[in-house]
Structures are given as C-alpha cells and as structure tokens.
Design an enzyme around this catalytic site. Structure first.
Site, PDB file in Angstrom:
ATOM      1  N   TYR A   1       2.702  11.875  -9.494  1.00 38.59           N
ATOM      2  CA  TYR A   1       2.814  10.424  -9.572  1.00 38.59           C
ATOM      3  C   TYR A   1       4.210  10.018  -9.084  1.00 38.59           C
ATOM      4  O   TYR A   1       4.827  10.734  -8.310  1.00 38.59           O
ATOM      5  CB  TYR A   1       2.462   9.930 -10.994  1.00 38.59           C
ATOM      6  CG  TYR A   1       1.950   8.505 -10.917  1.00 38.59           C
ATOM      7  CD1 TYR A   1       0.780   8.207 -10.230  1.00 38.59           C
ATOM      8  CD2 TYR A   1       2.678   7.466 -11.455  1.00 38.59           C
ATOM      9  CE1 TYR A   1       0.347   6.909 -10.075  1.00 38.59           C
ATOM     10  CE2 TYR A   1       2.250   6.152 -11.304  1.00 38.59           C
ATOM     11  CZ  TYR A   1       1.084   5.879 -10.614  1.00 38.59           C
ATOM     12  OH  TYR A   1       0.660   4.588 -10.447  1.00 38.59           O
TER      13      TYR A   1
ATOM     14  N   ARG B   1       0.917  -3.745  -3.014  1.00 39.36           N
ATOM     15  CA  ARG B   1       2.267  -3.632  -3.599  1.00 39.36           C
ATOM     16  C   ARG B   1       2.372  -2.269  -4.265  1.00 39.36           C
ATOM     17  O   ARG B   1       2.363  -2.141  -5.477  1.00 39.36           O
ATOM     18  CB  ARG B   1       2.482  -4.772  -4.601  1.00 39.36           C
ATOM     19  CG  ARG B   1       3.910  -5.105  -4.880  1.00 39.36           C
ATOM     20  CD  ARG B   1       4.250  -5.006  -6.361  1.00 39.36           C
ATOM     21  NE  ARG B   1       3.960  -3.683  -6.895  1.00 39.36           N
ATOM     22  CZ  ARG B   1       4.028  -3.362  -8.179  1.00 39.36           C
ATOM     23  NH1 ARG B   1       4.336  -4.227  -9.066  1.00 39.36           N
ATOM     24  NH2 ARG B   1       3.757  -2.115  -8.589  1.00 39.36           N
TER      25      ARG B   1
ATOM     26  N   LYS C   1      -3.003   8.325 -10.596  1.00 43.17           N
ATOM     27  CA  LYS C   1      -3.089   7.722 -11.929  1.00 43.17           C
ATOM     28  C   LYS C   1      -4.253   8.340 -12.707  1.00 43.17           C
ATOM     29  O   LYS C   1      -4.138   8.623 -13.895  1.00 43.17           O
ATOM     30  CB  LYS C   1      -3.314   6.218 -11.771  1.00 43.17           C
ATOM     31  CG  LYS C   1      -2.985   5.446 -12.999  1.00 43.17           C
ATOM     32  CD  LYS C   1      -1.718   4.656 -12.796  1.00 43.17           C
ATOM     33  CE  LYS C   1      -1.143   4.143 -14.072  1.00 43.17           C
ATOM     34  NZ  LYS C   1      -0.009   3.274 -13.877  1.00 43.17           N
TER      35      LYS C   1
ATOM     36  N   GLU D   1      -4.405  -1.771 -10.319  1.00 45.07           N
ATOM     37  CA  GLU D   1      -3.133  -1.079 -10.118  1.00 45.07           C
ATOM     38  C   GLU D   1      -2.478  -1.508  -8.813  1.00 45.07           C
ATOM     39  O   GLU D   1      -3.123  -1.523  -7.762  1.00 45.07           O
ATOM     40  CB  GLU D   1      -3.409   0.445 -10.075  1.00 45.07           C
ATOM     41  CG  GLU D   1      -2.189   1.308  -9.949  1.00 45.07           C
ATOM     42  CD  GLU D   1      -1.396   1.426 -11.241  1.00 45.07           C
ATOM     43  OE1 GLU D   1      -1.968   1.211 -12.317  1.00 45.07           O
ATOM     44  OE2 GLU D   1      -0.191   1.727 -11.159  1.00 45.07           O
ATOM     45  N   ASP D   2      -1.205  -1.852  -8.896  1.00 41.16           N
ATOM     46  CA  ASP D   2      -0.393  -2.127  -7.715  1.00 41.16           C
ATOM     47  C   ASP D   2      -0.977  -3.204  -6.797  1.00 41.16           C
ATOM     48  O   ASP D   2      -0.986  -3.072  -5.564  1.00 41.16           O
ATOM     49  CB  ASP D   2      -0.102  -0.831  -6.943  1.00 41.16           C
ATOM     50  CG  ASP D   2       0.975  -0.014  -7.657  1.00 41.16           C
ATOM     51  OD1 ASP D   2       1.477  -0.469  -8.706  1.00 41.16           O
ATOM     52  OD2 ASP D   2       1.338   1.061  -7.158  1.00 41.16           O
TER      53      ASP D   2
ATOM     54  N   ASP E   1      -2.131  -2.217 -15.526  1.00 43.78           N
ATOM     55  CA  ASP E   1      -1.076  -1.394 -16.135  1.00 43.78           C
ATOM     56  C   ASP E   1       0.326  -1.881 -15.767  1.00 43.78           C
ATOM     57  O   ASP E   1       1.245  -1.803 -16.576  1.00 43.78           O
ATOM     58  CB  ASP E   1      -1.241   0.071 -15.723  1.00 43.78           C
ATOM     59  CG  ASP E   1      -0.219   0.948 -16.427  1.00 43.78           C
ATOM     60  OD1 ASP E   1      -0.166   0.890 -17.669  1.00 43.78           O
ATOM     61  OD2 ASP E   1       0.551   1.644 -15.743  1.00 43.78           O
ATOM     62  N   ASP E   2       0.480  -2.400 -14.547  1.00 42.66           N
ATOM     63  CA  ASP E   2       1.819  -2.869 -14.131  1.00 42.66           C
ATOM     64  C   ASP E   2       2.299  -3.980 -15.049  1.00 42.66           C
ATOM     65  O   ASP E   2       3.492  -4.094 -15.320  1.00 42.66           O
ATOM     66  CB  ASP E   2       1.780  -3.405 -12.693  1.00 42.66           C
ATOM     67  CG  ASP E   2       1.184  -2.410 -11.737  1.00 42.66           C
ATOM     68  OD1 ASP E   2       1.608  -1.263 -11.775  1.00 42.66           O
ATOM     69  OD2 ASP E   2       0.263  -2.784 -10.981  1.00 42.66           O
TER      70      ASP E   2
ATOM     71  N   ASN F   1      13.522   0.841 -11.686  1.00 42.52           N
ATOM     72  CA  ASN F   1      13.308   2.101 -10.971  1.00 42.52           C
ATOM     73  C   ASN F   1      13.589   1.891  -9.491  1.00 42.52           C
ATOM     74  O   ASN F   1      13.482   0.772  -9.013  1.00 42.52           O
ATOM     75  CB  ASN F   1      11.834   2.522 -11.108  1.00 42.52           C
ATOM     76  CG  ASN F   1      11.507   2.986 -12.505  1.00 42.52           C
ATOM     77  OD1 ASN F   1      12.238   3.769 -13.079  1.00 42.52           O
ATOM     78  ND2 ASN F   1      10.408   2.493 -13.039  1.00 42.52           N
TER      79      ASN F   1
END
Ligand code: NAD
Length: 580
Positions: free
Chosen positions: A128, A181, A199, A270-271, A293-294, A434
């Site tokens: 990941y 993204r 994931k 996701e993303d 999740d983001d 991050n």
C-alpha cells in the site's frame, strides 16, 4: 451444508462438484464450483486460490497429478516463507519488492497473505502507500496479471452483463475508485487500479476477509492527465474525463448492478476527487451500505488518537478546543466526527462546532473573512477576529490540540509548539500530513520543543525519540487500524446503511485497546502488528452497534466476537474442504 476434508473424498467420482476452501472447519462458506480437470496438474498450480506451490504434500501431489511438476522435496510453509522473504529482500527498490509480492499474490494467495501478515509493518508500505503510489503511476507499464473489474463509461447500459464475467460467487467487500485523486498523486485514470487491489489485500491481511470474497473495481471515465493520453501503453480509455450526470449515471448503474448480484455487498469508495467523494456519499450513504475511507476512515483513526489523548490527560473530548491546520477533506471529515463525539458527551451541535476551528491557506476560517469560503468550511466559520497565520490563530482560538492536515511541511514551528506548550500542560500535536516530507513537524521536534510534554501522533511513521530523559514511541494514525475492522463488522451485520456512529464506535473501541504501557511511551495507537486482533475487536463493536440500532439484516449471533472470528480467513486454514 455438510463439509468434509478433501483428503477424504475422491475427485474422480464426480466431474462437477463444489469445493470449499479455508475455514471449513469453522463453517466458512466459500463455494467454488469446479470440475475434475480444473483440479488436476498444472491447472492447480496455475490457480492462485488452489496453488500451494512447493508445500503440496506427497499425498496431495499424487491426488492432484502434480508429481514431477514440482521439485521433489516438499517444503514446510516456514521454508516457503523464508524462501520468498529472501527473494523480496534481494530486491533493492520498493517497486522491485512490490513486483515480487504482486507475482506471489497472483500465483499463490496463501503464501502471499502469510508473508504479509507475518511482516505487516514491513510489507504494508510496499503493498500500500507509499510504494503502491509508484506502482499506480507505472501501472500500464508493469501490468502483468488481470485482477478485479474494470467498468468504463462505454459500458453504460451493460454493467449487469459485465458482472456475469466475474468468477467470484459471493462478494462481501468492494473497493471502487475512479482514479481521479490517487493518494496525493492526482488523476491517474485506470492506473489507479493498484489502490483497490492494495486496499483489499489489507482487508484480507488485517481483517481476514477472504481473498475469494472481495472485488477491486476501477471505473474508467477517462483521464485528464495529458501524459497518459499520449502514452501508447496507457491501458485506459484515451479520452478526457466524463463528468456531471453522465458520470453519476455510470456510478448509479454500477452500484445497482453489484447490489443486485450481491445484495449484502459493502462498497468502499476510495480516492475519488473531493467533490465527487462528498457527492457520492450524500447520494448513497442512506441507501446502501457504503463509506469513504479517505473521509470517514481518516476521521475515525484521528478521533481514536484524541480519545487516547483523553486517557492521558484524564479529560473529555467535549472540553477540548481543536484547531486544524488545513481545511480540506481530511480536516472537515475529522472535524465533523469530533463534533459528533462532543455531542455524544452532552454538548449541543452548536457548542461542539464552536470548539473546532480551521486554518486554511488564507488564515483562520472566520465569518469575518471577505473571500468566498468553500461549502465545507462554512460550518466552521465562527465569529472570530481575522488571523493570517497559524501563530495568530492559536493566540485567538487558544486550542488544546492542533491537527496538521495541510501538507505544509514544518508548519508546526518551534514558536507554534512553544506557544501550544505555554497554553497547555499537555499540548496535543498531531502532524498528520503525508508523506514524511510534508509532515507539519517531526516527532523529535514536537517532543524537544515542548519539553517532552507534547502528546504526538503523525500521518507518516517516525522512529522512537529520546528527549528530556525519556524515550517516546510515536505511532502513526494509519487508517489501516480501522477500515478493515469496520468493513468486517459490516460484513457480519449486513447493514442497510453505514451511519456515522459506526466510525465513532470504531474509534472508541480502538482507543480502549491502547494499553497503559503504550500510553506511557507516548503511543496513541497500539502496535500495528496486533492489527488482526484489533480488527476483530473493532468488528465486534461495529456489528454490535449495527444490531443495537436495528440496522443489521443478518441474524444477531449469540456471540458476536465468535461469529467475527469464525468468519475470518487465514492462509493457514485447511487448504481444501469439500462440500456435498
Ligand atoms: P486537501 O487538498 O483536501 O486539503 C488540504 C488543505 O490544506 C486545504 O484546505 C488547503 O487550503 C490547506 N492549505 C494549503 N496550504 C496551506 C497553508 N499554507 N496554510 C494552511 N492551510 C493550507 O487534502 P486532504 O485530503 O485534506 O489531505 C491533507 C493532508 O492530510 C495530506 O497530506 C494527507 O496525506 C493527509 N492525510 C493523512 C491521513 C492520515 O494520517 N490517516 C488521512 C488523510 C489525509
């Protein structure tokens, strides 16, 4: 369903029979229909679900016609694991290690997950983030094995047909992206497929959701990244992104189709780019069991860190004043969940919101600002004086906690941490941006500049720090602590929808699982090596919450934790189980 071990049944009796693998002894119900030829010779070795490679026993080699197709000496799983660890270690780059792991994943699933579970802290950054980011950027150049489902805008009107090609009988968990993204890397189009794959590998490794019950999905609506449109090897549609109602219609067809085929499936977004991420949640979160999740996983893991800090300071979340450096999706997602937590402790929504403020690139978000504030910031625009920088915002708002989600390296300067330490006996300093190069401060800086009083957590890993006569072990607020357990709890309860309370429940449970010794060392999270046990506990609490709220469609088990553990797949479960 009656199960018996395959070693007791003769395959030649019947050419078409059901085989169940894994956890059969625990009444695991993964059904794979295959015929005798599929269960012989190279077909067994080429099927990652059946393959055991060098660890096939003498008896299995005779039964499946493998004699001569494998080197003669049978390996133990420990020997196989050491051999594979050696190959991975021989690679000098993270991408090289990723490719080896990907090859193992695609040829021998049990070996892959055994490796990942055993070395979770070392291999998670390979399968990941951050390595998966590089793998995604190069996806079309390193593509070797087909995995998951691709649904393109050209498939509108025939998504149901496409789903018939998916060989998986029962899918419990889908992770879907549209590649717009990907991590902090922007629009990667179809190349983003590495994310749902990675994931879901974590869902299996961290929470035991069987690799045969997950489906990674990429929606291909085009890409706006010119370099991909000009790349002859790019594997996605060579067109600009489709947006607006055409885009949402594809997502709708996809969601309705998968729910039709697998009525209990949980969908994790996701993303997705911010606007789509919030809009998809708004459209679907009350209708189907889905989450992002983001936004929601991040909020849950951050609130966990705050609940842990409350155990250190012996205070309540509702007594905190939280200032965010950054006002994007992470900040506002976390801020709303903090407000939920404060409300749960007795504040009104209005009182809770007043305890939370944001700083964006133009300064403190205040109702006195004259520029147009984005919709997600308006809720937090209080009647506060203008402040153009973080120091001034701290002087005005007097926070007990600062949370960095701005991707502005070094924003938590010596002065900022010094001021927070003047205002608070135990300042809460969470530098969540991050990668490490973007962190608002390092662990060492937080401890040094606060005379060792800071309660610190980060988005990227930091090594232990010795400062002011004490060794601190800072831990990462990694989403992987929570999303696998949340998904698992939902799989057990089969909810009609996933309410916000689930994310608070997960946060509370995880914070309870942080030991006194961890808190003493400055760790706001437990060791990641314990993630499977942590996920089981989170899943139990999440499922309990859903049953209590009347949102579950599954029958309530007498012992929820046992049901969770019975469900969890392990690569060491019996290899084949035969059901008749
Ligand atoms: P985003 O782009 O939605 O938000 C970034 C925000 O930072 C924006 O509101 C922007 O106005 C603000 N900003 C930019 N420059 C600034 C400045 N000079 N001063 C103050 N604010 C400034 O991004 P996001 O998805 O919210 O993620 C932000 C960061 O949080 C990223 O680095 C991401 O890696 C990190 N993150 C960490 C975790 C975790 O640790 N579990 C989870 C999610 C996101």
């Amino acid at each position: 369903m009656h199960f018996r071990r395959l070693c007791g049944c003769s395959l030649s009796e019947d050419t078409s029979r059901h085989l169940t693998t894994t956890l059969g002894l625990r009444r695991k119900n993964i059904m794979i229909t295959c015929n005798e030829s599929e269960m012989r010779g190279v077909n067994v070795l080429r099927n990652p679900w059946f393959n055991k490679s060098s660890t096939f026993t003498e008896e299995e080699r005779d039964r499946y016609g493998l004699r001569g197709l494998l080197p003669p000496r049978v390996s133990s799983v420990e020997e196989q694991t050491s051999r594979l660890e050696e190959v991975i270690a021989s690679q000098t780059t993270p991408l090289g290690k990723y490719l080896i792991l990907d090859g193992i994943h695609s040829s021998d699933e049990a070996a892959f997950f055994r490796l990942v579970i055993k070395n979770i802290e070392e291999y998670m950054p390979l399968i990941y983030t951050p390595t998966v980011g590089e793998a995604c950027q190069k996806f079309s150049h390193i593509f070797r094995y087909a995995r998951g489902l691709y649904v393109s805008i050209k498939d509108r009107g025939r998504v149901r047909e496409l789903l018939k090609n998916v060989p998986t009988h029962d899918v419990d968990m889908i992770v879907v992206t549209d590649g717009q993204r990907i991590l902090g890397l922007g629009d990667l189009g179809i190349n983003g497929m590495g994310i749902p794959i990675g994931k879901l590998a974590l869902y299996t490794a961290c929470a035991g959701i069987s690799p045969q019950r997950v489906l990674p999905v990429t929606l291909d609506v085009g890409t706006n990244t010119e370099s991909y449109l000009n790349d002859p090897l790019y594997l996605g549609l060579k067109q600009k992104r489709v947006d607006g109602e055409e885009y949402y219609a594809l997502v709708q067809e996809f969601i309705e189709s998968v729910r039709e085929r697998w009525p209990n499936v949980i969908i994790q977004f996701e993303d997705f780019q911010n606007t789509h991420a919030f809009e998809l949640l708004a459209r679907w979160q009350d209708k189907v069991p889905c989450f992002n999740d983001d936004i929601q996983g991040t909020a849950s893991v951050c609130v966990t860190g705050l609940y842990s800090a409350m155990r250190v300071t012996h205070s309540k979340l509702s007594e905190q004043r939280v200032l965010f450096m950054g006002a994007g999706s992470a900040a506002t997602g976390i801020a709303h969940l903090i407000a939920d937590a404060m409300e749960e402790e007795g504040l009104t929504r209005e009182e809770a919101l007043k305890n939370i403020a944001l700083v964006d690139s133009k300064g403190l978000v205040s109702s006195q600002r004259t520029d147009q504030l984005a919709a997600n910031k308006v809720t937090f625009a209080h009647d506060l004086p203008l402040a153009s920088n973080l120091m001034d915002a701290i002087k005005i708002f007097k926070p007990t906690a600062i949370i960095g989600v701005s991707a502005q390296a070094k924003a938590f300067s010596k002065e900022v941490i010094g001021l927070m330490s003047e205002l608070n006996d135990r300042p809460i300093i969470y530098a969540l941006s991050n990668p490490t190069s973007k962190a608002e401060c390092t662990a060492e800086e937080a401890y040094e500049w606060s005379d060792g009083r800071a309660i610190f957590a980060s988005g990227s890993p930091f090594a232990p720090v010795t400062a002011h006569g004490k060794t601190f072990v800072p831990r990462q607020g990694n989403n992987s602590y929570v999303f696998p357990g949340i998904g698992l709890g939902c799989v057990i309860a089969r909810p009609t929808m996933i309410p916000t309370g689930v994310f608070l429940t997960a946060a509370k449970r995880l914070a309870d699982l942080v030991s006194e010794e961890d808190l003493e060392k400055g760790s706001m999270y437990p060791p990641l090596a314990q993630v499977r046990e942590l996920s089981a506990e989170i899943a139990r609490s999440v499922a309990e919450y859903l049953f209590d709220k009347g949102l579950a469609r599954a029958e309530r088990p007498a012992d929820i934790l046992k049901a969770v553990k019975d469900y969890m797949w392990s690569p060491d479960d019996p290899h084949f189980v035969c059901g008749e």
